[in-house]
Scaffold this motif. Structure first.
Motif, PDB file in Angstrom:
ATOM      1  N   THR A 141      30.673  48.732  50.874  1.00  0.00           N
ATOM      2  CA  THR A 141      31.625  48.599  51.624  1.00  0.00           C
ATOM      3  C   THR A 141      31.434  47.864  52.989  1.00  0.00           C
ATOM      4  N   SER A 172      35.554  44.076  51.852  1.00  0.00           N
ATOM      5  CA  SER A 172      35.900  45.523  51.834  1.00  0.00           C
ATOM      6  C   SER A 172      36.651  46.071  52.635  1.00  0.00           C
ATOM      7  N   ASN A 188      38.060  48.620  52.972  1.00  0.00           N
ATOM      8  CA  ASN A 188      37.569  50.477  53.333  1.00  0.00           C
ATOM      9  C   ASN A 188      36.315  50.396  53.399  1.00  0.00           C
TER      10      ASN A 188
END
Length: 88
Positions: free
Chosen positions: A6, A11, A13
């Motif tokens: 992440t 990413s 999130n």
């Protein structure tokens, strides 16, 4: 898989580690203060992914800003209207 995926820009999130880094705190401080943060509107972890939505954290940070990106000058401005006679 090594590392925290992440932390990648791709990413959307972020993990707890990412969230702590995003607000500039060490992970231990973030974990200690998470409840206080959430009381003050900090986003909670998404129930499906068990990760933070990065855009939500960025929006929280932006709402807390004290200085706007643009300074608007209101009042005393003259408005000039011109007509392009060649266009008629």
């Amino acid at each position: 898989m090594a590392g925290d995926p992440t932390m990648s820009q791709i990413s959307l999130n972020g993990s707890v580690k990412w969230a702590a880094a995003r607000i500039g705190w060490p992970l231990i401080r973030f974990k200690q203060k998470r409840e206080i943060l959430e009381t003050n509107g900090f986003p909670k972890v998404d129930r499906i992914t068990n990760l933070y939505v990065k855009a939500d954290i960025d929006a929280w940070i932006n709402r807390r800003r004290q200085v706007a990106d643009q300074i608007l000058h209101i009042g005393g401005a003259q408005i000039t209207t011109e007509v392009n006679l060649d266009a008629i």
